[in-house]
Design a protein around this motif. Structure first.
Motif, PDB file in Angstrom:
ATOM      1  N   LYS A 134      -9.520 -88.129  23.267  1.00  0.00           N
ATOM      2  CA  LYS A 134      -8.474 -87.660  22.351  1.00  0.00           C
ATOM      3  C   LYS A 134      -8.698 -88.092  20.908  1.00  0.00           C
ATOM      4  CE  LYS A 134      -4.925 -87.532  25.962  1.00  0.00           C
ATOM      5  NZ  LYS A 134      -3.588 -88.012  26.389  1.00  0.00           N
ATOM      6  N   ASN A 135      -9.667 -88.976  20.670  1.00  0.00           N
ATOM      7  CA  ASN A 135      -9.837 -89.508  19.321  1.00  0.00           C
ATOM      8  C   ASN A 135     -11.084 -88.966  18.626  1.00  0.00           C
ATOM      9  OD1 ASN A 135     -11.728 -90.873  20.883  1.00  0.00           O
ATOM     10  ND2 ASN A 135     -11.491 -92.814  19.756  1.00  0.00           N
ATOM     11  N   ILE A 136     -11.428 -87.714  18.909  1.00  0.00           N
ATOM     12  CA  ILE A 136     -12.590 -87.096  18.283  1.00  0.00           C
ATOM     13  C   ILE A 136     -12.324 -85.612  18.056  1.00  0.00           C
ATOM     14  CG2 ILE A 136     -13.691 -86.734  20.549  1.00  0.00           C
ATOM     15  CD1 ILE A 136     -16.413 -87.080  19.117  1.00  0.00           C
ATOM     16  N   ILE A 137     -12.762 -85.113  16.894  1.00  0.00           N
ATOM     17  CA  ILE A 137     -12.674 -83.689  16.599  1.00  0.00           C
ATOM     18  C   ILE A 137     -14.031 -83.196  16.103  1.00  0.00           C
ATOM     19  CG2 ILE A 137     -10.194 -83.604  16.133  1.00  0.00           C
ATOM     20  CD1 ILE A 137     -10.806 -83.854  13.155  1.00  0.00           C
ATOM     21  N   ARG A 138     -14.255 -81.899  16.251  1.00  0.00           N
ATOM     22  CA  ARG A 138     -15.480 -81.277  15.738  1.00  0.00           C
ATOM     23  C   ARG A 138     -15.037 -80.255  14.673  1.00  0.00           C
ATOM     24  NH1 ARG A 138     -13.671 -76.095  16.948  1.00  0.00           N
ATOM     25  NH2 ARG A 138     -13.232 -75.843  19.171  1.00  0.00           N
ATOM     26  N   PRO A 139     -15.976 -79.659  13.935  1.00  0.00           N
ATOM     27  CA  PRO A 139     -15.572 -78.679  12.930  1.00  0.00           C
ATOM     28  C   PRO A 139     -14.646 -77.612  13.518  1.00  0.00           C
ATOM     29  CG  PRO A 139     -17.871 -79.210  12.633  1.00  0.00           C
ATOM     30  CD  PRO A 139     -17.432 -79.907  13.889  1.00  0.00           C
ATOM     31  N   ALA A 140     -13.543 -77.386  12.827  1.00  0.00           N
ATOM     32  CA  ALA A 140     -12.525 -76.475  13.344  1.00  0.00           C
ATOM     33  C   ALA A 140     -12.899 -75.007  13.179  1.00  0.00           C
ATOM     34  CB  ALA A 140     -11.195 -76.736  12.624  1.00  0.00           C
ATOM     35  N   ASN A 141     -13.609 -74.691  12.110  1.00  0.00           N
ATOM     36  CA  ASN A 141     -13.854 -73.293  11.761  1.00  0.00           C
ATOM     37  C   ASN A 141     -15.133 -72.745  12.391  1.00  0.00           C
ATOM     38  OD1 ASN A 141     -15.088 -75.182   9.930  1.00  0.00           O
ATOM     39  ND2 ASN A 141     -15.613 -73.485   8.582  1.00  0.00           N
ATOM     40  N   ILE A 142     -15.205 -72.854  13.713  1.00  0.00           N
ATOM     41  CA  ILE A 142     -16.311 -72.278  14.489  1.00  0.00           C
ATOM     42  C   ILE A 142     -15.828 -70.972  15.109  1.00  0.00           C
ATOM     43  CG2 ILE A 142     -17.854 -72.648  16.456  1.00  0.00           C
ATOM     44  CD1 ILE A 142     -18.425 -74.439  14.053  1.00  0.00           C
ATOM     45  N   LEU A 143     -16.689 -69.981  15.125  1.00  0.00           N
ATOM     46  CA  LEU A 143     -16.315 -68.699  15.711  1.00  0.00           C
ATOM     47  C   LEU A 143     -15.782 -68.897  17.135  1.00  0.00           C
ATOM     48  CD1 LEU A 143     -19.334 -66.532  14.502  1.00  0.00           C
ATOM     49  CD2 LEU A 143     -16.953 -66.314  13.753  1.00  0.00           C
ATOM     50  N   LYS A 144     -14.607 -68.374  17.406  1.00  0.00           N
ATOM     51  CA  LYS A 144     -13.933 -68.611  18.674  1.00  0.00           C
ATOM     52  C   LYS A 144     -14.693 -68.052  19.875  1.00  0.00           C
ATOM     53  CE  LYS A 144      -9.313 -68.821  16.647  1.00  0.00           C
ATOM     54  NZ  LYS A 144      -7.964 -68.232  16.626  1.00  0.00           N
ATOM     55  N   GLU A 145     -15.465 -66.998  19.639  1.00  0.00           N
ATOM     56  CA  GLU A 145     -16.160 -66.381  20.758  1.00  0.00           C
ATOM     57  C   GLU A 145     -17.406 -67.159  21.187  1.00  0.00           C
ATOM     58  OE1 GLU A 145     -17.287 -63.963  17.006  1.00  0.00           O
ATOM     59  OE2 GLU A 145     -15.529 -64.990  17.843  1.00  0.00           O
ATOM     60  N   ASN A 199     -11.320 -81.438  10.482  1.00  0.00           N
ATOM     61  CA  ASN A 199     -12.763 -81.421  10.251  1.00  0.00           C
ATOM     62  C   ASN A 199     -13.188 -79.976   9.980  1.00  0.00           C
ATOM     63  OD1 ASN A 199     -15.590 -82.730  12.231  1.00  0.00           O
ATOM     64  ND2 ASN A 199     -15.432 -82.260  10.078  1.00  0.00           N
ATOM     65  N   LEU A 200     -13.806 -79.727   8.818  1.00  0.00           N
ATOM     66  CA  LEU A 200     -14.224 -78.375   8.467  1.00  0.00           C
ATOM     67  C   LEU A 200     -15.680 -78.354   8.035  1.00  0.00           C
ATOM     68  CD1 LEU A 200     -11.072 -77.267   6.460  1.00  0.00           C
ATOM     69  CD2 LEU A 200     -11.820 -76.329   8.657  1.00  0.00           C
ATOM     70  N   LEU A 201     -16.362 -77.269   8.365  1.00  0.00           N
ATOM     71  CA  LEU A 201     -17.765 -77.079   8.019  1.00  0.00           C
ATOM     72  C   LEU A 201     -17.858 -76.103   6.851  1.00  0.00           C
ATOM     73  CD1 LEU A 201     -20.596 -77.925   9.070  1.00  0.00           C
ATOM     74  CD2 LEU A 201     -20.605 -75.833  10.425  1.00  0.00           C
ATOM     75  N   GLY A 202     -18.525 -76.535   5.776  1.00  0.00           N
ATOM     76  CA  GLY A 202     -18.635 -75.696   4.596  1.00  0.00           C
ATOM     77  C   GLY A 202     -19.471 -74.452   4.831  1.00  0.00           C
ATOM     78  N   SER A 203     -19.193 -73.436   4.043  1.00  0.00           N
ATOM     79  CA  SER A 203     -19.966 -72.191   4.139  1.00  0.00           C
ATOM     80  C   SER A 203     -21.398 -72.387   3.675  1.00  0.00           C
ATOM     81  CB  SER A 203     -19.302 -71.092   3.293  1.00  0.00           C
ATOM     82  OG  SER A 203     -18.014 -70.790   3.772  1.00  0.00           O
ATOM     83  N   THR A 204     -21.650 -73.434   2.873  1.00  0.00           N
ATOM     84  CA  THR A 204     -22.987 -73.671   2.346  1.00  0.00           C
ATOM     85  C   THR A 204     -23.889 -74.430   3.302  1.00  0.00           C
ATOM     86  OG1 THR A 204     -22.140 -75.653   1.224  1.00  0.00           O
ATOM     87  CG2 THR A 204     -22.243 -73.609  -0.061  1.00  0.00           C
ATOM     88  N   VAL A 205     -23.366 -74.860   4.439  1.00  0.00           N
ATOM     89  CA  VAL A 205     -24.186 -75.526   5.447  1.00  0.00           C
ATOM     90  C   VAL A 205     -24.900 -74.471   6.287  1.00  0.00           C
ATOM     91  CG1 VAL A 205     -24.189 -77.031   7.474  1.00  0.00           C
ATOM     92  CG2 VAL A 205     -22.669 -77.531   5.556  1.00  0.00           C
ATOM     93  N   HIS A 206     -26.218 -74.609   6.432  1.00  0.00           N
ATOM     94  CA  HIS A 206     -26.976 -73.653   7.240  1.00  0.00           C
ATOM     95  C   HIS A 206     -26.604 -73.836   8.711  1.00  0.00           C
ATOM     96  CE1 HIS A 206     -30.145 -71.033   8.589  1.00  0.00           C
ATOM     97  NE2 HIS A 206     -30.664 -71.997   9.334  1.00  0.00           N
ATOM     98  N   PHE A 207     -25.876 -72.862   9.242  1.00  0.00           N
ATOM     99  CA  PHE A 207     -25.409 -72.959  10.627  1.00  0.00           C
ATOM    100  C   PHE A 207     -25.434 -71.579  11.302  1.00  0.00           C
ATOM    101  CE2 PHE A 207     -22.126 -74.114  13.922  1.00  0.00           C
ATOM    102  CZ  PHE A 207     -22.845 -75.160  14.472  1.00  0.00           C
ATOM    103  N   LYS A 208     -26.393 -70.768  10.868  1.00  0.00           N
ATOM    104  CA  LYS A 208     -26.601 -69.444  11.455  1.00  0.00           C
ATOM    105  C   LYS A 208     -25.338 -68.584  11.425  1.00  0.00           C
ATOM    106  CE  LYS A 208     -30.221 -71.186  14.532  1.00  0.00           C
ATOM    107  NZ  LYS A 208     -30.700 -71.350  15.946  1.00  0.00           N
ATOM    108  N   ASP A 209     -24.527 -68.780  10.376  1.00  0.00           N
ATOM    109  CA  ASP A 209     -23.290 -68.008  10.188  1.00  0.00           C
ATOM    110  C   ASP A 209     -22.358 -68.083  11.394  1.00  0.00           C
ATOM    111  OD1 ASP A 209     -24.026 -67.136   7.607  1.00  0.00           O
ATOM    112  OD2 ASP A 209     -25.276 -65.567   8.480  1.00  0.00           O
ATOM    113  N   GLN A 210     -22.371 -69.228  12.057  1.00  0.00           N
ATOM    114  CA  GLN A 210     -21.495 -69.404  13.214  1.00  0.00           C
ATOM    115  C   GLN A 210     -20.144 -70.009  12.821  1.00  0.00           C
ATOM    116  OE1 GLN A 210     -24.135 -70.260  17.062  1.00  0.00           O
ATOM    117  NE2 GLN A 210     -24.583 -71.723  15.451  1.00  0.00           N
TER     118      GLN A 210
END
Length: 263
Positions: free
Chosen positions: A83-94, A118-129
């Protein structure tokens, strides 16, 4: 209330820095709660059970992650069970990785509701995921009623992080930039939002953002198209910020950077 936010913990050296410095920092600054970015903890990429458990018992209360979240298979179970960990929230739901864990949680601290996002910037190379972090937070704020809101913005460029501050200043309590591993000298409180472009890295002080230099320098010399990320050994650095929040207004009143180099 005082909250310590620790910049990206990198490898064995980063864990050693936590063991060596955290206890004294908590005591010296009278810290109430500790948040740390742990996306680089296990061999420089990701987080496994052993390292999660080690950090969890070392005085860290809550963990954020980043683009390397999913590099170790243990993370799927960790995100599902802990319960005490989060990952980037703005990941494609599918996406399959978007089905494990959440990107924003509210905890109760000193009778205050504290949301951590926790949010991942658009400028991070993440294969547009990832989806647009600005739009994601706009939607989240429409339904957020927390007393305090802290955002770990895991972004590549200073321009995106600065734009994020100017867009959300006065609407969240703090925006802490992570990902680039070099602490910036711009701690500030702007329109009631505490901000730093990058908190920095807690890990090897003499590598290249934590990694061994050889293959990275080779890439910049034009001798290869990619580098091999291998964690550097040696002395550590400890990078963090201390956020002080007024107990009556819930507004930030001070943000202090910490940068310790092992001698």
């Amino acid at each position: 209330m005082k909250i310590l936010f620790i910049g990206d913990i990198f490898g064995e050296c980063g864990k050693y820095a936590i063991h060596s410095e955290l206890s004294n920092i908590k005591k010296n600054y009278n810290i109430d709660y500790v948040i740390a970015n742990a996306e680089n903890t296990t061999l420089g990429r990701g987080l496994n059970w052993a390292d999660y458990n080690e950090l969890n018992t070392s005085g860290i209360d809550f963990f954020t992650m980043g683009n390397h979240t999913w590099h170790k298979k243990d993370i799927f179970e960790i995100l599902s069970k802990q319960k005490n960990i989060i990952r980037p929230a703005n990941i494609l739901k599918e996406l399959e990785i978007g089905k494990f864990g959440v990107g924003s949680k509210t905890i109760l601290l000193n009778n205050k509701s504290v949301r951590i996002t926790n949010l991942l910037g658009s400028t991070v190379h993440f294969k547009d995921q990832q989806t647009n972090p600005f739009l994601y937070l706009e939607e989240l704020l429409e339904k957020d009623n927390s007393d305090i809101h802290i955002v770990d913005f895991h972004s590549e460029t200073t321009s995106e992080k600065n734009a994020f501050l100017l867009n959300f200043a006065g609407r969240v309590t703090a925006i802490f930039g992570t990902h680039t591993h070099v602490q910036t000298n711009d701690t500030k409180i702007y329109n009631n939002t505490a901000y730093i472009t990058d908190v920095g890295m807690t890990g090897p002080k003499n590598g290249i953002i934590g990694a061994k230099p050889e293959s990275i320098i080779n890439m910049f010399m034009g001798n290869s198209e990619r580098f091999r990320l291998e964690e550097q050994v040696g002395k550590y650095q400890f990078s963090a910020v201390v956020l002080e929040i007024d107990d009556l207004s819930n507004k930030p009143i001070n943000l202090t950077n910490i940068l310790i180099y092992q001698k």
